[in-house]
Write a protein that holds these residues in place. Sequence first.
Motif, mmCIF file in Angstrom:
data_model
loop_
_atom_site.group_PDB
_atom_site.id
_atom_site.type_symbol
_atom_site.label_atom_id
_atom_site.label_comp_id
_atom_site.label_asym_id
_atom_site.label_seq_id
_atom_site.Cartn_x
_atom_site.Cartn_y
_atom_site.Cartn_z
ATOM 1 N N GLY A 1 9.276 -18.560 -11.578
ATOM 2 C CA GLY A 1 10.061 -17.458 -11.048
ATOM 3 C C GLY A 1 9.549 -16.135 -11.581
ATOM 4 N N CYS A 2 9.354 -15.189 -10.701
ATOM 5 C CA CYS A 2 8.833 -13.877 -11.088
ATOM 6 C C CYS A 2 9.887 -12.817 -10.801
ATOM 7 C CB CYS A 2 7.548 -13.590 -10.308
ATOM 8 S SG CYS A 2 6.849 -11.946 -10.601
ATOM 9 N N SER A 3 10.272 -12.065 -11.823
ATOM 10 C CA SER A 3 11.230 -10.962 -11.674
ATOM 11 C C SER A 3 10.494 -9.667 -11.985
ATOM 12 C CB SER A 3 12.403 -11.134 -12.641
ATOM 13 O OG SER A 3 13.029 -12.384 -12.456
ATOM 14 N N MET A 4 10.398 -8.784 -10.983
ATOM 15 C CA MET A 4 9.656 -7.528 -11.140
ATOM 16 C C MET A 4 10.562 -6.354 -10.838
ATOM 17 S SD MET A 4 6.189 -6.234 -9.203
ATOM 18 C CE MET A 4 6.869 -5.106 -7.994
ATOM 19 N N ASN A 5 10.458 -5.318 -11.648
ATOM 20 C CA ASN A 5 11.265 -4.132 -11.446
ATOM 21 C C ASN A 5 10.935 -3.487 -10.107
ATOM 22 O OD1 ASN A 5 12.103 -1.186 -11.798
ATOM 23 N ND2 ASN A 5 12.928 -2.116 -13.664
ATOM 24 N N HIS A 6 11.973 -3.327 -9.263
ATOM 25 C CA HIS A 6 11.772 -2.856 -7.891
ATOM 26 C C HIS A 6 11.435 -1.364 -7.844
ATOM 27 C CE1 HIS A 6 11.810 -3.140 -3.651
ATOM 28 N NE2 HIS A 6 12.874 -3.890 -3.475
ATOM 29 N N ALA A 7 11.705 -0.630 -8.916
ATOM 30 C CA ALA A 7 11.318 0.781 -8.946
ATOM 31 C C ALA A 7 9.814 0.932 -9.168
ATOM 32 C CB ALA A 7 12.089 1.532 -10.033
ATOM 33 N N LEU A 8 9.154 -0.149 -9.570
ATOM 34 C CA LEU A 8 7.703 -0.105 -9.752
ATOM 35 C C LEU A 8 6.942 -0.539 -8.508
ATOM 36 C CD1 LEU A 8 6.498 -1.235 -13.269
ATOM 37 C CD2 LEU A 8 6.492 1.007 -12.227
ATOM 38 N N GLY A 9 7.590 -1.296 -7.627
ATOM 39 C CA GLY A 9 6.865 -1.749 -6.460
ATOM 40 C C GLY A 9 7.757 -2.445 -5.452
ATOM 41 N N ASP A 10 7.293 -2.473 -4.198
ATOM 42 C CA ASP A 10 8.010 -3.136 -3.108
ATOM 43 C C ASP A 10 7.473 -4.550 -2.936
ATOM 44 O OD1 ASP A 10 5.504 -2.685 -1.982
ATOM 45 O OD2 ASP A 10 6.179 -1.037 -0.717
ATOM 46 N N GLY A 11 7.869 -5.201 -1.832
ATOM 47 C CA GLY A 11 7.438 -6.570 -1.598
ATOM 48 C C GLY A 11 5.930 -6.718 -1.497
ATOM 49 N N TYR B 1 -2.151 -0.499 -2.319
ATOM 50 C CA TYR B 1 -1.411 0.527 -3.063
ATOM 51 C C TYR B 1 -0.271 -0.142 -3.811
ATOM 52 C CZ TYR B 1 1.819 4.388 -4.009
ATOM 53 O OH TYR B 1 2.679 5.273 -4.621
ATOM 54 N N PHE B 2 -0.225 0.063 -5.145
ATOM 55 C CA PHE B 2 0.807 -0.546 -5.973
ATOM 56 C C PHE B 2 1.920 0.464 -6.233
ATOM 57 C CE2 PHE B 2 2.690 -1.743 -10.089
ATOM 58 C CZ PHE B 2 3.122 -3.020 -9.766
ATOM 59 N N GLY B 3 3.062 0.212 -5.647
ATOM 60 C CA GLY B 3 4.207 1.096 -5.763
ATOM 61 C C GLY B 3 5.159 0.783 -4.633
ATOM 62 N N ASN B 4 6.167 1.605 -4.456
ATOM 63 C CA ASN B 4 7.049 1.463 -3.302
ATOM 64 C C ASN B 4 6.537 2.329 -2.162
ATOM 65 O OD1 ASN B 4 9.595 -0.196 -3.918
ATOM 66 N ND2 ASN B 4 9.380 1.085 -5.758
ATOM 67 N N SER B 5 6.521 1.765 -0.977
ATOM 68 C CA SER B 5 6.207 2.540 0.214
ATOM 69 C C SER B 5 6.996 1.932 1.373
ATOM 70 C CB SER B 5 4.710 2.518 0.509
ATOM 71 O OG SER B 5 4.426 3.364 1.612
ATOM 72 N N ILE B 6 8.298 1.796 1.155
ATOM 73 C CA ILE B 6 9.154 1.174 2.169
ATOM 74 C C ILE B 6 10.392 2.025 2.434
ATOM 75 C CG2 ILE B 6 8.505 -1.243 1.850
ATOM 76 C CD1 ILE B 6 11.081 -1.472 0.073
ATOM 77 N N GLN B 7 10.932 1.853 3.588
ATOM 78 C CA GLN B 7 12.232 2.382 3.971
ATOM 79 C C GLN B 7 12.870 1.363 4.906
ATOM 80 O OE1 GLN B 7 10.129 6.499 4.530
ATOM 81 N NE2 GLN B 7 12.226 6.715 5.256
ATOM 82 N N THR B 8 14.046 1.679 5.412
ATOM 83 C CA THR B 8 14.645 0.826 6.432
ATOM 84 C C THR B 8 14.794 1.632 7.725
ATOM 85 O OG1 THR B 8 16.900 1.392 5.736
ATOM 86 C CG2 THR B 8 15.913 -0.600 4.787
ATOM 87 N N VAL B 9 14.595 0.943 8.826
ATOM 88 C CA VAL B 9 14.898 1.515 10.139
ATOM 89 C C VAL B 9 15.970 0.625 10.749
ATOM 90 C CG1 VAL B 9 12.596 2.477 10.426
ATOM 91 C CG2 VAL B 9 13.072 0.185 11.299
ATOM 92 N N ARG B 10 16.691 1.143 11.751
ATOM 93 C CA ARG B 10 17.761 0.302 12.282
ATOM 94 C C ARG B 10 18.019 0.519 13.759
ATOM 95 N NH1 ARG B 10 23.737 2.375 10.703
ATOM 96 N NH2 ARG B 10 23.549 4.529 11.360
#
Length: 452
Positions: free
Chosen positions: A167-177, A314-323
């Motif tokens: 099981g891998c737990s990674m801080n979500h402020a450091l990266g997205d999926g 690219y290592f980091g967050n680069s996500i949003q949600t659309v709906r």
Amino acid sequence: MNTKTVKHISEFFVKPQYVTVEMKQPHYLTSWDLAMLSVHYIQKGLLYNKPAAVDDHQDFIKTLLDSLKQSLSLTLVHFYPLAGRFKTVKNENPHSYVVFVDLNDSPGAKLIHASLDMTVADIVSPTYVPLVVQSLFDHDRAINHDGHTRPLLTIQVTDLVDGIFIGCSMNHALGDGTSYWNFFQAFSEIFQAQESGAATTSISHPPIVKRWFPDGHDPIINLPFTHQDEFLSRHEAPQLLERYFHFTTESIAKLKARANSESKTSKISSFQSLSALVWRSIIRSRRFLNDQTTSCRLAINNRLRLEPPLPQDYFGNSIQTVRGVATAGELLEHDLGWAAWKLHEAVVNQDDKTVREWVESWGQFPFIYQLGQFFDPKSVMMGSSPRFNKYGIEFGLGKAVTLRSGYANKFDGKVSCYPGHEGGGSIDLEVCLPPDSMHALESDKEFMAAVS
């Protein structure tokens, strides 16, 4: 009732095999990263069968842990922010509140060895995911801001009767999926290279660790807060049932063909078609009044939507949600293609201009996502992605039997999407719903006709 519990046997801290001058510098976070400070860590893991021919079990586990420790140390050379901790610098005059990653005072990432007196079948066979699965991960219910005092990454190796769960737990402020699975893939790649005797730290897709900021933007973002209590909250999910539903390649192809035919187009994707089915089916299971407004949100990767695009590495967050938005009446009176087109339009409209406008707006009025806002019993949220090569991750144990996730970021209507075990475009959906809604979904003829 099964009362088996996970027992922690030992834990180690792991640092990068070597540290450069660059690694010692403060690692500043982007708007996409900072917005995640009050949501949970990412918790995903893979369940493997234990090799049949193990003469000495203790020696097998020791060798596995030693190899994982060495491989993790090498992997952290590439993904070095994961070995750090968050720090906040506050100043009163002039006011500033800056959160960043610091490697200098951190003991490193964590590796846990645990055991559970259950079999692979005990995890996989039940209709609903057993609660004990939540204990196969570190950082249970932790929010990302806790990375000031907790590791930003933990690997938990749980020894089952006939299996191994990693099981891998990674801080979500450091990266997205995308960042998460790129790390997990690199970890596996280095492990397998070590096992074959190759003394190398090279990986096929080195991460781009330098954070992306729009031209002219200061990489040091000053948050408009004086204390963490102004932007942190802890969300407790209601009672949920969690079940996996499998969709074959053929079933998804039929959904796509149907959605495009009904909309008289060829532009609707497989994923948009499947998401439309889920949206309609879950809303039907909730038995809303016709005038109730509902939405289906999709997690969307911004990397390729920027001009010029950000690399997938690219290592980091680069996500949003659309709906897509519709009343329950509209959604159920129209066909699958109508709902799928709503989602298609939402995805297409997420372009470079839209992404940059979000970043500009956030810079003027910074906000931190709250999990309570995502827990909306009127909506459906499609997270994760079936595109990630999750079953390509091996640690000398062959292909994983299945994938499971922890407590993190779950609420009524959260659906996570994974590749099916057999590949080829098949998909597994991890659906989280309260018991009444889940049982109604299981009786939904349109939904279950598409499920294998």
